[in-house]
Scaffold this active site. Structure first.
Site, mmCIF file in Angstrom:
data_model
loop_
_atom_site.group_PDB
_atom_site.id
_atom_site.type_symbol
_atom_site.label_atom_id
_atom_site.label_comp_id
_atom_site.label_asym_id
_atom_site.label_seq_id
_atom_site.Cartn_x
_atom_site.Cartn_y
_atom_site.Cartn_z
ATOM 1 C CG ASP A 117 -3.227 3.957 -3.291
ATOM 2 O OD1 ASP A 117 -4.296 3.051 -3.735
ATOM 3 O OD2 ASP A 117 -3.530 4.717 -2.508
ATOM 4 C CD GLU A 118 -5.602 -0.700 -1.568
ATOM 5 O OE1 GLU A 118 -5.295 -1.577 -0.620
ATOM 6 O OE2 GLU A 118 -6.465 0.029 -1.461
ATOM 7 C CG ASP A 163 -1.992 0.827 1.209
ATOM 8 O OD1 ASP A 163 -2.076 1.471 0.097
ATOM 9 O OD2 ASP A 163 -2.779 0.848 1.970
#
Lengths: 372, 417
Positions: free
Chosen positions: B134-135, B41
């Site tokens: 973003d993860e 993350d």
């Protein structure tokens, strides 16, 4: 109200009426058929607020009157009665029930007051003419397959019936299209139809109308106003609202400069298309036509399911051409041809193609090609 | 106990500091070198990208979000110290942190940064399942031989490379399934590296609230509350059959999660179901011209994404959010699948006109679904719209110009509305 009627006559009238009734209704009275007995006739009236059907049947009326009962239930009951039975329908004002008696069967149905039944307002029919049933049958049967179901283009959800100019003078014309294909069918203009305003007859009305057209000898009285159309035989009157919209200018869509002519036996062609289309993918149903001197190769190549090819002997004398179509649309237009060979007029693989029966220009079909 | 230094990547046997480089950034765990399911993350991703690209922002609290009354999309850690959180209304965030610098999101930059991170992850394993920009989940099972190092070392190297090469930081969660990996990555943010081993799973979960489970929102929380389930301990007491009877399929999943079991595989290339883009307006509007401009731009974005992936779709969806947050959504099944911005726009516009709602609206979205390969799309055209072919050609030409001269080289007039 009390009358007796022969089962077959009753069934015909009730069946006709109940088919207009929508299966799911939010307004209870619309599920009912209005029965009115007077003189020596009984009238059955049903409506979905867009279409109204009135059926008349001869009956022995003992007591005049009117009431309404659930159309589907009445139809089911009559259908299940033995052939040749004499059926007696009676209602005494106070009970609120309609009694149906036939032989040893006895039914009692709930009624709704006749005053609640919405009778379609009559219209100012500017045009009135009469046409033989087979003529109307051909006009609508050959065009209805192309009716669109797209809700955003509601003005395509019917058959555009209007008066048009053709080479041989004015004609009565029916046109339907969904943007993929188009059907344009002409008939001699009946007298009295000259000034008729063009109307878009909704899909459901076309289906109901078809039931009036089976008798080859029948004459159909047609009345047209700006908002309604009416088709009538002595027994049945079908009144319908027309689609409130403007039918697009279809004349621009019908290609006039297509010169590559293919003539093929329609039945052979349809069977071959159907065969090769078996392997086409569910999504596309694309069939490729490869044309060369007197030779047509139909082929399907679906990467995930397989390939098929079939060759047909045809009459074709132009340059080589490869063009793709949706198999379903090809089948539909090919099945409209019943007497002579199918004649296709092509331009390029990206342009609309025209199809007709022999040299008969009173029934013309246009179909969009598909990239293959 | 096996230990790993996240700065020099040295492995050693326990200790508070790395024996090689003396760094305190050390992860110690019994199962450190046997676990292989990870969740990565990025830390305050949008804000980190902004700080990287604009060094002036580095020491200031930064909030990414739109408009004077939009919401916080991301807050950097400096802003978070003041209590600013994602999804918080902007006015509230600025009350908490008046010195914050508000930056309008630059999605293009984030997408690009996300791609760079993804490229690094792809070097670790073919099994990468992105959840958002973003993860992502990664399954590094069976890669130890290939890399000559256990997954934990490779993951530490990943975050190190992200920092060194991309100027971005991320937190890693390492465990034996997706659920726990995701929980773990959140334990030690930012620049964290947390491990939840098989041995301590049940003990670890015992007093944690059930809202830890991804997908348990306020509504699910409420129905669990009514059943007296607040913590994993509560959940653990339930019989499997009772949970299923009460919550259906979810009940079965809950029963397993209560035991730290999650059988979902990390799925690389999960098929996309639909493409959609939406925008929250700077201020509510009912102006048809402004809305039309938005419909066009969003249609173009959706079409651009479809073209980039070589896919098309046959259902167009228009989504509108009224000022009172009520969402209206309409969709239409096209006659044939498309990837043209023109067709998507015309359909969305027709849906908007049909809706006949004057607004004002705060959000508008356009989506394309029922996806299929691009080769099945736009094959037939429309008899009644003979100009459609010309418009399609124009769109292709415009796409080619953009490919050569950049995305703003050519735009439609209505895009400027």
């Amino acid at each position: 109200m009390k009358f007796s009627i022969e089962r077959a006559a009753l069934l015909k009238a009730v069946a006709q009426a109940q088919s207009v009734v929508e299966r799911r209704n939010t307004i209870p009275i619309l599920a009912n058929v209005l029965i009115e007995a007077e003189g020596d006739t009984v009238m059955f009236r049903a409506t979905d607020l867009d279409i109204e059907v009135v059926d008349r049947a001869p009956a022995k009326v003992e007591r005049a009157g009117a009431t309404t009962v659930a159309a589907v239930t009445l139809n089911e009951i009559v259908r299940k009665l033995p052939d040749g039975a004499l059926v007696t329908l009676s209602e005494s004002g106070s009970s609120g029930r309609l009694t149906i008696e036939a032989g040893r069967s006895n039914f009692s149905l709930a009624t709704l007051p006749k005053e609640d039944f919405p009778v379609m307002a009559s219209s100012d029919y500017a045009s009135n003419f009469s046409a033989p049933a087979p003529v109307l049958r051909r006009l609508f049967d050959k065009s209805k397959f192309a009716i669109s179901t797209e809700e955003t283009r509601y003005y395509l959800n019917g058959v555009y019936m209007h008066v048009a100019d053709s080479d041989g003078g004015k004609v009565l014309r029916c046109v339907a299209t969904d943007g993929h294909r188009l059907a344009r069918i002409d008939a001699d203009l009946p007298s009295g139809a000259e000034g008729m305003a063009g109307v878009i007859v909704p899909r459901k009305t076309v289906g109901e109308l078809r039931k009036l057209l089976d008798d080859d000898d029948a004459q159909i009285a047609v009345s047209v106003s700006e908002t309604k159309v009416r088709f009538a035989t002595p027994q049945i009157t079908l009144t319908s609202k027309v689609i409130d919209g403007t039918f697009p200018d279809y004349t621009r869509v019908i290609p006039t400069g297509n010169t590559r002519r293919l003539e093929v036996d329609a039945a052979e062609f349809a069977k071959a298309v159907d065969r090769v289309a078996t392997v086409s993918s569910e999504r596309s149903r694309a069939v490729k036509l490869s044309l060369d001197e007197d030779r047509l190769i139909l082929s399907v190549n679906a990467p995930d399911s397989g390939a098929a090819e079939e060759e047909l002997a045809v009459a074709y004398g132009d340059d080589r051409l490869e063009i793709g179509f949706n198999a379903k649309y090809l089948l539909e237009i090919a099945s409209q041809v019943d007497r002579e060979n199918a004649v296709f007029m092509f331009n390029s693989s990206g342009d609309p193609t025209l199809m007709r029966e022999g040299n008969d220009t009173t029934a013309v079909y246009v179909v969009m090609p598909m990239r293959v | 106990m096996p230990a790993l230094c996240r700065d020099c990547l040295a492995t050693f046997d326990a200790g508070r500091r790395c024996p090689t480089c003396r760094s305190p950034r050390v992860t110690v765990h019994d199962e450190l070198f046997t676990l292989s399911i990870a969740h990565m993350d990025c830390d305050a991703f949008y804000a980190s990208v902004e700080k990287r690209d604009n060094p002036e922002l580095r020491d200031k609290p930064v909030i990414i979000g739109g408009g004077k009354r939009g919401v916080v999309s991301t807050a950097c850690y400096l802003a978070r110290i003041k209590g600013v959180r994602s999804a918080m209304p902007m006015f509230q965030a600025l009350k908490l942190c008046p010195e914050a610098i508000v930056v309008r999101p630059r999605m293009d930059a984030y997408v690009e940064a996300s791609r760079a991170v993804r490229a690094l992850m792809d070097e670790l394993t073919p099994v990468v399942e992105p959840l958002s920009l973003d993860e992502a989940f990664m399954d590094l099972g069976g890669t130890a031989k290939l890399h000559g190092a256990p997954p934990a070392v490779m993951l530490a190297r990943l975050t190190k490379r992200m920092k060194d090469e991309l100027g971005l930081t991320g937190s890693i969660g390492l465990s034996h399934n997706k659920f726990l990996a995701k929980v773990a990555s959140d334990l030690d943010k930012p620049r964290g590296f947390s491990v939840i081993g098989k041995a301590e799973t049940v003990e670890f979960l015992r007093h944690k609230p059930v809202r830890l489970i991804w997908g348990i929102g306020p509504a699910a929380q409420e129905s669990l509350d009514r059943a007296g389930i607040r913590t994993f301990n509560d959940l653990h007491r339930w019989d499997h059959d009772d949970l299923v009877a009460r919550f259906g399929g979810t009940g079965d999943r809950l029963w397993h999660l209560a035991r730290g079991e999650d059988a979902r595989r990390v799925a690389a290339n999960r098929p996309v179901k639909g493409i959609s883009n939406e925008t929250t307006f700077y201020e509510d509007t009912g102006d048809p011209d402004i809305l039309d401009g938005h419909i066009w731009r969003l249609s173009e974005q959706v079409s651009g994404r479809a073209k980039a992936r070589d896919i098309a779709g046959s259902v167009v969806t228009l989504k509108l959010k009224r000022s009172n947050h009520k969402i209206v959504s309409r969709q239409l099944h096209l006659r044939e699948p498309t990837q043209y911005a023109d067709t998507i726009y015309r359909t969305a516009r027709a849906l908007f006109d049909q809706l006949g709602d004057k607004g004002p609206f705060r959000l508008l979205g356009v989506g394309l679904s029922h996806l299929c390969p691009a080769s099945d799309a736009d094959r037939e055209g429309d008899l009644l719209d003979p100009d459609a072919g010309k418009r399609a050609k124009a769109e292709k030409a415009a796409d080619d110009i953009r490919k050569k001269f950049g995305k703003d080289a050519i735009v439609k007039g209505r895009a400027l509305r």
